[in-house]
Design a protein around this motif. Sequence first.
Motif, PDB file in Angstrom:
ATOM      1  N   ARG A 169       3.000 -16.761  -5.999  1.00 47.03           N
ATOM      2  CA  ARG A 169       3.563 -15.731  -6.881  1.00 47.03           C
ATOM      3  C   ARG A 169       2.778 -14.427  -6.869  1.00 47.03           C
ATOM      4  N   ASN A 170       1.497 -14.483  -6.524  1.00 46.99           N
ATOM      5  CA  ASN A 170       0.673 -13.268  -6.516  1.00 46.99           C
ATOM      6  C   ASN A 170       0.544 -12.669  -5.123  1.00 46.99           C
ATOM      7  N   VAL A 171       1.557 -12.897  -4.297  1.00 47.04           N
ATOM      8  CA  VAL A 171       1.526 -12.388  -2.930  1.00 47.04           C
ATOM      9  C   VAL A 171       1.455 -10.866  -2.883  1.00 47.04           C
ATOM     10  N   TYR A 172       1.916 -10.217  -3.951  1.00 44.08           N
ATOM     11  CA  TYR A 172       1.899  -8.749  -3.991  1.00 44.08           C
ATOM     12  C   TYR A 172       0.482  -8.186  -4.143  1.00 44.08           C
ATOM     13  N   LYS A 173      -0.485  -9.041  -4.488  1.00 42.73           N
ATOM     14  CA  LYS A 173      -1.870  -8.594  -4.622  1.00 42.73           C
ATOM     15  C   LYS A 173      -2.556  -8.616  -3.259  1.00 42.73           C
ATOM     16  N   THR A 174      -3.249  -7.549  -2.950  1.00 34.50           N
ATOM     17  CA  THR A 174      -3.934  -7.473  -1.653  1.00 34.50           C
ATOM     18  C   THR A 174      -5.011  -8.537  -1.516  1.00 34.50           C
ATOM     19  N   SER A 175      -5.540  -9.021  -2.639  1.00 33.54           N
ATOM     20  CA  SER A 175      -6.624 -10.005  -2.604  1.00 33.54           C
ATOM     21  C   SER A 175      -6.137 -11.413  -2.271  1.00 33.54           C
ATOM     22  N   ASN A 176      -4.813 -11.661  -2.399  1.00 30.90           N
ATOM     23  CA  ASN A 176      -4.287 -13.012  -2.187  1.00 30.90           C
ATOM     24  C   ASN A 176      -3.972 -13.219  -0.704  1.00 30.90           C
ATOM     25  N   LYS A 177      -5.003 -13.572   0.053  1.00 31.08           N
ATOM     26  CA  LYS A 177      -4.882 -13.621   1.512  1.00 31.08           C
ATOM     27  C   LYS A 177      -4.011 -14.776   1.990  1.00 31.08           C
ATOM     28  N   ILE A 178      -4.102 -15.928   1.322  1.00 28.96           N
ATOM     29  CA  ILE A 178      -3.313 -17.086   1.758  1.00 28.96           C
ATOM     30  C   ILE A 178      -1.821 -16.790   1.629  1.00 28.96           C
ATOM     31  N   ALA A 179      -1.408 -16.299   0.462  1.00 32.91           N
ATOM     32  CA  ALA A 179       0.008 -16.012   0.230  1.00 32.91           C
ATOM     33  C   ALA A 179       0.523 -14.947   1.196  1.00 32.91           C
ATOM     34  N   ARG A 180      -0.268 -13.908   1.400  1.00 33.51           N
ATOM     35  CA  ARG A 180       0.176 -12.814   2.268  1.00 33.51           C
ATOM     36  C   ARG A 180       0.285 -13.260   3.725  1.00 33.51           C
ATOM     37  N   GLU A 181      -0.640 -14.103   4.152  1.00 30.87           N
ATOM     38  CA  GLU A 181      -0.617 -14.601   5.527  1.00 30.87           C
ATOM     39  C   GLU A 181       0.589 -15.501   5.749  1.00 30.87           C
ATOM     40  N   ILE A 182       0.879 -16.377   4.772  1.00 32.61           N
ATOM     41  CA  ILE A 182       2.029 -17.274   4.888  1.00 32.61           C
ATOM     42  C   ILE A 182       3.329 -16.473   4.879  1.00 32.61           C
ATOM     43  N   LYS A 183       3.417 -15.498   3.973  1.00 29.97           N
ATOM     44  CA  LYS A 183       4.620 -14.667   3.904  1.00 29.97           C
ATOM     45  C   LYS A 183       4.886 -13.980   5.231  1.00 29.97           C
ATOM     46  N   SER A 211      10.053 -11.632  -3.203  1.00 31.20           N
ATOM     47  CA  SER A 211       9.678 -10.904  -1.988  1.00 31.20           C
ATOM     48  C   SER A 211       9.366 -11.853  -0.831  1.00 31.20           C
ATOM     49  N   ILE A 212       8.999 -13.101  -1.138  1.00 36.95           N
ATOM     50  CA  ILE A 212       8.801 -14.101  -0.089  1.00 36.95           C
ATOM     51  C   ILE A 212      10.121 -14.316   0.656  1.00 36.95           C
ATOM     52  N   ILE A 213      11.223 -14.336  -0.111  1.00 38.58           N
ATOM     53  CA  ILE A 213      12.545 -14.548   0.484  1.00 38.58           C
ATOM     54  C   ILE A 213      13.078 -13.264   1.118  1.00 38.58           C
ATOM     55  N   ASP A 214      13.020 -12.170   0.348  1.00 42.48           N
ATOM     56  CA  ASP A 214      13.598 -10.913   0.835  1.00 42.48           C
ATOM     57  C   ASP A 214      12.869  -9.739   0.192  1.00 42.48           C
ATOM     58  N   ASP A 215      12.212  -8.943   0.996  1.00 48.68           N
ATOM     59  CA  ASP A 215      11.451  -7.796   0.491  1.00 48.68           C
ATOM     60  C   ASP A 215      12.314  -6.732  -0.164  1.00 48.68           C
ATOM     61  N   HIS A 216      13.621  -6.774   0.081  1.00 47.83           N
ATOM     62  CA  HIS A 216      14.479  -5.672  -0.359  1.00 47.83           C
ATOM     63  C   HIS A 216      15.237  -5.964  -1.651  1.00 47.83           C
ATOM     64  N   ILE A 217      15.039  -7.140  -2.251  1.00 46.68           N
ATOM     65  CA  ILE A 217      15.780  -7.481  -3.477  1.00 46.68           C
ATOM     66  C   ILE A 217      15.440  -6.522  -4.606  1.00 46.68           C
ATOM     67  N   PHE A 218      14.160  -6.206  -4.769  1.00 49.36           N
ATOM     68  CA  PHE A 218      13.743  -5.304  -5.839  1.00 49.36           C
ATOM     69  C   PHE A 218      13.088  -4.025  -5.315  1.00 49.36           C
ATOM     70  N   GLY A 219      13.155  -3.788  -4.025  1.00 54.95           N
ATOM     71  CA  GLY A 219      12.470  -2.618  -3.490  1.00 54.95           C
ATOM     72  C   GLY A 219      10.974  -2.861  -3.434  1.00 54.95           C
ATOM     73  N   ASP A 220      10.198  -1.785  -3.466  1.00 55.51           N
ATOM     74  CA  ASP A 220       8.747  -1.959  -3.378  1.00 55.51           C
ATOM     75  C   ASP A 220       8.142  -2.253  -4.748  1.00 55.51           C
ATOM     76  N   LEU A 221       6.846  -2.548  -4.755  1.00 58.47           N
ATOM     77  CA  LEU A 221       6.157  -2.952  -5.982  1.00 58.47           C
ATOM     78  C   LEU A 221       6.193  -1.864  -7.046  1.00 58.47           C
ATOM     79  N   ASN A 222       5.990  -0.630  -6.646  1.00 56.47           N
ATOM     80  CA  ASN A 222       5.982   0.469  -7.614  1.00 56.47           C
ATOM     81  C   ASN A 222       7.344   0.628  -8.288  1.00 56.47           C
ATOM     82  N   SER A 223       8.410   0.440  -7.533  1.00 56.56           N
ATOM     83  CA  SER A 223       9.760   0.536  -8.108  1.00 56.56           C
ATOM     84  C   SER A 223       9.985  -0.572  -9.130  1.00 56.56           C
ATOM     85  N   PHE A 224       9.545  -1.791  -8.783  1.00 57.68           N
ATOM     86  CA  PHE A 224       9.720  -2.906  -9.711  1.00 57.68           C
ATOM     87  C   PHE A 224       8.943  -2.660 -11.007  1.00 57.68           C
ATOM     88  N   LYS A 225       7.700  -2.202 -10.859  1.00 56.14           N
ATOM     89  CA  LYS A 225       6.890  -1.920 -12.045  1.00 56.14           C
ATOM     90  C   LYS A 225       7.550  -0.862 -12.915  1.00 56.14           C
TER      91      LYS A 225
END
Length: 660
Positions: A169-183, A211-225
Motif C-alpha cells: 500500500r505504501n508503494v507511492y513512497k520512495t523509501s518502500n523499495k520492495i513494493a516499488r520493485e515489485i510494481k 496504482s499497482i493495477i493501473d497508474d492512471h486511475i487517479f492520476g499522479d500522487l499530487n493530483s490524488f492528494k
Amino acid sequence: MSITDYHAKYFAYELTKRCASDSLEKLSSTLSNAQVDLNPHQIEAALFAFKSPLSKGAILADEVGLGKTIEAGLVLSQKWAERKRKILLIVPSSLRKQWNSELQEKFFLPSIILEAKSFNQSIKDGNLNPFNQENAIVICSYHFAKAKSSYIKQIPFELVVIDEAHRLRNVYKTSNKIAREIKDAIQEYPKLLLTATPLQNSLLELYGLTSIIDDHIFGDLNSFKANYAKVSREQNIYDSELGLVEPRQEMFSDLRNRLKPICIRTLRRQVLEYINFRDRKPITQDYVPTEQEIELYDGMSEYLQQPKLYALPFSQRQLMTLILRKLLASSSFAIASTLNGLVYKLEKLEEEIRKKSVAINEELPLGLEENYEGLTDTVDEWIDDKEEDDDEKGKQKKKYTLEDIPSIQAEKKDLEKFRDIAKAIFKNSKGESLLIALEEGFKMTATLGAHKKAVLFTESRITQDYLWKLLSESGYKDKILLFNGSNNDQKSKDIYVDWLKKNKDSDKISGSKTADLRAALVDYFKSDAEIMIATEAAAEGINLQFCSLVINYDLPWNPQRIEQRIGRCHRYGQKHDVVVVNFVNRKNAADRRVYELLDQKFQLFKGVFGASDEVLGSIESGVDFEKRIAAIYQSCRTEDEINTAFDALQAEMDESIQKN
C-alpha cells in the motif's frame, strides 16, 4: 467408450463455446471440479475479476475469513482451463505452503514454490529462468520477487496474484523499495490483489493499491492528494462497502465511482443469510502487579516521558516509545533484554563521541527486531510522508558532542537501574493469572463442545520463551508448541522431521523448508498439541478453524490487528463459538480504559461480527487510533489526567459512530 457423432459435436461445442466474461457459465467447468463449499459472494467476486476483458486487474477485499483464497482459486482455475498458464503468485513467505496445498487439494492445480534453493536447482537443471514454468503456477515471497524482479520481467505472465496486498500500500513512497520493485516488475501483466484491509492508515494507501493495477486511475500522487487527502477530519463519511472513510459527500461519490470497476468488498453481515457465523464469547482476566512490577512500570513511564532521551533514535522517538511500552506490558523478561540493549547502545554512543567528538544516534537497540517481531511492519505503518521528511531533517540536525557525555552517562545509570529491577522479577503477575485464564477458557470451550485447543498471542519472542517455560512447569509440557518468525527451537525442528517422514510419499511436501515447517506446526497443533504460543507471525494467513480459544496475552492497541488475530479462528468453517481471553491490569488506569474502548466501542470480543467495518471506520484507521492511545500514555501522568483524556477520546468516537 464410443460416442455418437451427435455427442462428439455437443462436447466439442461445450469445450469451445465462448461466454460473456461476467457470465456464470464461464466458470461452470471450474465450479464443477472445485473441491470447495462455494458461496454466492465468492462466485460473484470471481466473476467480478473477469468482468472487463480490458481491465488491468481487480482488488478482492472481503472481510477476514470470507474466503478470498477460494475466490482467487476460481479465477486461477478458469485461467488454467483456458490454457493461460503463465501465472505468478506473490505472497507473504509464511503463506507459500498454504497456497501450494490449497491449489492442489481444492482446485487440482499444480504449483511450484520458488526460493533460493529451488531457483538455483532449476537453473542447474537447464532452466535459465525458473519463473518460466510450462505446467505449474509459480509461488514466491515478496522478498524473493523483489530480488528476482529482472527474471519476472522476462516472462509474459497472463495473471499475477498478490495475497495480503496491503503490504504494497505504501508503494507511492520512495523509501518502500520492495513494493516499488515489485510494481515495476509486474507493471505490464494483469493483476489480482487480495486484501481484507484495503485501508489501514490513510487514503493514500488506496492510491498506492490502485496504482499497482493501473497508474492512471487517479492520476499522479499530487493530483490524488489535492482531490482527496487534504480535507478536514470533522467531515468524515464512512462507506462500509469499500471499507474506508472519506470526507465530503461529493468527493466520496467520485472516489467510490472510480474504485467500483476494480474493487469489490463483502462484509460478514452481508452473508448471514447463507453462512452461519459463530459467536465470540469474552473472558476478562484481571491481575494485580506486585510492588516490584509497579516500581518498574512507574520508573520506565517517567523515563519515557522525559523531553530528551539519548538511547532512542531522534527520528523514531515516538515509535520506539510505543514499542518499549508494549514490551514493558508484555513481561519483565522482554523489557529487561531491551533495556540491556539500550545500555549497550549508550556505551557505544559515548565511545563514538570520544573517538570522533561528534556522533549521530540513529541505530535501534541490539536485539530489538528479534524480540519484537512486528518491528518492520510497525515502522512501515507509523511513518508517513511528513514523518519521513522530518526524519531526514532530524538525521541532519541531531548530532551529539563531548558536552552530551555527562547526560548520556546519567541516562545510562537510570536504564541500568530499571534493567536490574526487571531482572530481579522472576514471577510475573500476568503470567500467573494466565494459568487461571487457561483453565477457565478450556472449561468454556468444553461446554461449547469444542476441542481443547488454544492459540496464545504475545508481541515478544522473549515473552514467548517465558510462557513456554511457565506452561511446561504447570502441567502442559508435552501439549504446547511455539509459532514465530523463525521456528528454530528444538521441538519445532523435531516436529518438522517427523512431518517429512510422515508425508514423504505425498504431495504435501513443497520443497520449501520454511513453508513446510509452518505447515508441519499447524498440523501438529491440530492433531497433538493443546496450546500454540504465537507471535504476530501467526496473526496473518494461517487458518485455525479447529481452534476456538484465542488468548491475547499481550493486547495490541490497533483494533485491526486484534481483528486479524481473532479472525484466525473466528472465520468461515468454524463450528463452535470462539472464546476470547484478555488480561487487564487493575492497577493501571490507562490499560483499563484501553480495554474498555476495545471491548465496548469496537465490540471486538463478543457477538457475530467482531469489529465491524462501520465502527473501525469511525476512527479512520487502526494505526491512527494506536497513535492516539500512545499520545495519552506519553502525556498524562496522573489517573485524573488519563481519565480526562480517554473521556475526550471516547466522546469523539461516540460522535463518529453515531454519524455512521
